[in-house]
Design a protein around this motif. Structure first.
Motif, PDB file in Angstrom:
ATOM      1  N   SER A  76       0.830  -1.200   0.000  1.00 13.97           N
ATOM      2  CA  SER A  76       0.000   0.000   0.000  1.00 13.97           C
ATOM      3  C   SER A  76       0.870   1.258   0.000  1.00 13.97           C
ATOM      4  N   ALA A  77       1.999   1.188   0.690  1.00 13.54           N
ATOM      5  CA  ALA A  77       2.928   2.319   0.679  1.00 13.54           C
ATOM      6  C   ALA A  77       3.459   2.559  -0.724  1.00 13.54           C
ATOM      7  N   GLU A  81       3.034   5.964  -3.166  1.00 11.29           N
ATOM      8  CA  GLU A  81       4.126   6.608  -3.914  1.00 11.29           C
ATOM      9  C   GLU A  81       3.791   6.673  -5.395  1.00 11.29           C
ATOM     10  N   LEU A  82       3.224   5.588  -5.945  1.00 13.47           N
ATOM     11  CA  LEU A  82       2.814   5.573  -7.352  1.00 13.47           C
ATOM     12  C   LEU A  82       1.788   6.665  -7.618  1.00 13.47           C
ATOM     13  N   GLN A  89       3.496  13.853 -12.558  1.00 12.90           N
ATOM     14  CA  GLN A  89       4.399  13.634 -13.700  1.00 12.90           C
ATOM     15  C   GLN A  89       5.848  13.475 -13.230  1.00 12.90           C
ATOM     16  N   GLN A  90       6.029  12.622 -12.247  1.00 19.97           N
ATOM     17  CA  GLN A  90       7.351  12.324 -11.717  1.00 19.97           C
ATOM     18  C   GLN A  90       7.727  10.882 -12.069  1.00 19.97           C
ATOM     19  N   LEU A 118       0.034  10.052   1.698  1.00 15.35           N
ATOM     20  CA  LEU A 118      -0.010  11.047   0.623  1.00 15.35           C
ATOM     21  C   LEU A 118       0.457  12.410   1.130  1.00 15.35           C
ATOM     22  N   MET A 119       0.037  12.785   2.335  1.00 15.55           N
ATOM     23  CA  MET A 119       0.465  14.069   2.896  1.00 15.55           C
ATOM     24  C   MET A 119       1.970  14.077   3.162  1.00 15.55           C
ATOM     25  N   ALA A 120       2.500  12.953   3.615  1.00 13.88           N
ATOM     26  CA  ALA A 120       3.943  12.872   3.854  1.00 13.88           C
ATOM     27  C   ALA A 120       4.714  13.070   2.553  1.00 13.88           C
TER      28      ALA A 120
END
Length: 373
Positions: A76-77, A81-82, A89-90, A118-120
């Protein structure tokens, strides 16, 4: 032949061509209106169209991927990140993302944890408030029953909110986890028919949304080496299946793919992000995927591993089978033909386990293959 005759012949040919084009157009239109539309082989291009990639060479629009790991395996982590990479666009683990795509994350388990991750990432990427306001990500914390056909319109209504909010539809749909999609309706992930209903509804959703990529998060069974939990039908319904394993350093390994090689994909490790302190002075933290580059954890080559005579013979049997590998039964049978495991069946099991522990072979859904073959 006179000039008049030539003109008449040309006119006749033009009329015949026009009639043929009109007939073909009417036939295509008629077939397109069928409940189950059909196309002739002549209407299909003989050169395959290039895929529309979300993540170059890995995740394509209109396809489905599965990301499988045991509890605490950072699956899930990795999806969090995905999400951030696709929406901003990274590049993701060395693979290009050419556009900003909308992401709808269906967090059927621990949605608060998804939010924190997501906030992190927003903080660690140093995104401005304007960047965050324009970032096309939505999270759905509801329990979704994808075994029921009547759930599809409701899912589409939720997805429609992305277009209304950001002006674009989703390029990526994440369902975390697959097991909860079935359990929400009282289904059983061990039953192929329940899995089949979910995949049928996923296809309906993709068709209605112009073909986003769908990423499914799943659990391994009690024996991690045997792959995803539940019916093996899961394996046949995805375009790419990736397992995640490892302790401090995790490695994502492609175990099934339609258009790419199987084997190690990339490696990563986690990092603890601290938001600050709570009212008791204790840190508020969340575990996320580290941006630090980690070299792929390649399996050791046979000549680098010290093998017993039995291990070497068993390894050679599997290596000689090529990319297709061998089922457990076939590998055992070939071993017995050369005298291994005849008097003691445990020898076969132990030798396979030893080769796997040395990183020389892998097993998924009952099929064994040589690593890096």
């Amino acid at each position: 032949m006179t000039l008049h005759a030539l003109d008449q012949s040309a006119n006749d040919q033009a009329a015949a061509d026009a009639f043929a084009r009109q007939y073909a157009e009417e036939a295509r239109a008629r077939r397109a209106k069928l409940k189950y539309p059909v196309r002739t082989i002549q209407e299909l291009s003989f050169l395959p169209k290039p895929k529309n990639w979300l993540v170059k060479g890995l995740l394509a629009q209109g396809e489905t991927s599965a990301w499988i790991a045991p509890p605490g395996g950072m699956k899930s982590a990795l999806m969090a990140e995905l999400t951030m990479c696709v929406a901003n666009q990274q590049p993701w683990h060395g693979r290009r993302v050419d556009h900003c795509y909308g992401v709808m994350y269906f967090a059927l388990e621990r949605s608060d944890l998804v939010h924190r991750r997501l906030m992190a990432h927003c903080l660690r990427m140093e995104l401005s408030q304007d960047d965050r306001d324009q970032m096309p990500i939505m999270v759905c914390p509801a329990m979704v029953d994808l075994t029921a056909a009547d759930c599809v319109p409701h899912v589409l209504q939720s997805i429609k909110e992305m277009s209304q909010e950001y002006g674009i539809g989703p390029g990526l749909l994440i369902f975390d986890t697959f097991a909860k999609l079935i359990a929400a309706g009282g289904g059983d992930e061990d039953k192929a028919k329940d899995q089949g209903r979910v995949f049928a509804n996923i296809q309906r959703i993709k068709d209605a949304c112009h073909g986003p990529h769908v990423a499914l998060v799943g659990h391994t069974g009690k024996d991690e080496t045997r792959g995803s939990r539940g019916s093996n039908a899961f394996l046949g319904d995805v375009d790419v299946m990736v397992t995640i394993s490892g302790a401090e350093i995790k490695t994502a390994t492609v175990v099934k793919a339609n258009d790419m090689a199987e084997g190690p994909l990339f490696s990563f490790k986690s990092i603890v992000h601290e938001f600050g302190l709570d009212e008791d002075g204790d840190p508020i933290t969340v575990n996320i995927v580290s941006a630090e580059e980690v070299s792929a954890q390649s399996a050791p080559k046979p000549r680098e591993a010290k093998l017993t005579e039995t291990q070497e013979a068993m390894y050679r049997l599997l290596r000689d089978a090529g990319a297709a590998g061998l089922s457990t039964e076939d590998w055992n049978a070939k071993a017995r033909e050369i005298g291994i495991g005849v008097s003691r069946k445990a020898t076969l099991h132990n030798t396979k386990a030893q080769l796997r522990d040395k990183g020389l072979v892998r097993e998924y859904a009952g099929t064994w293959k040589v690593n890096n073959a």
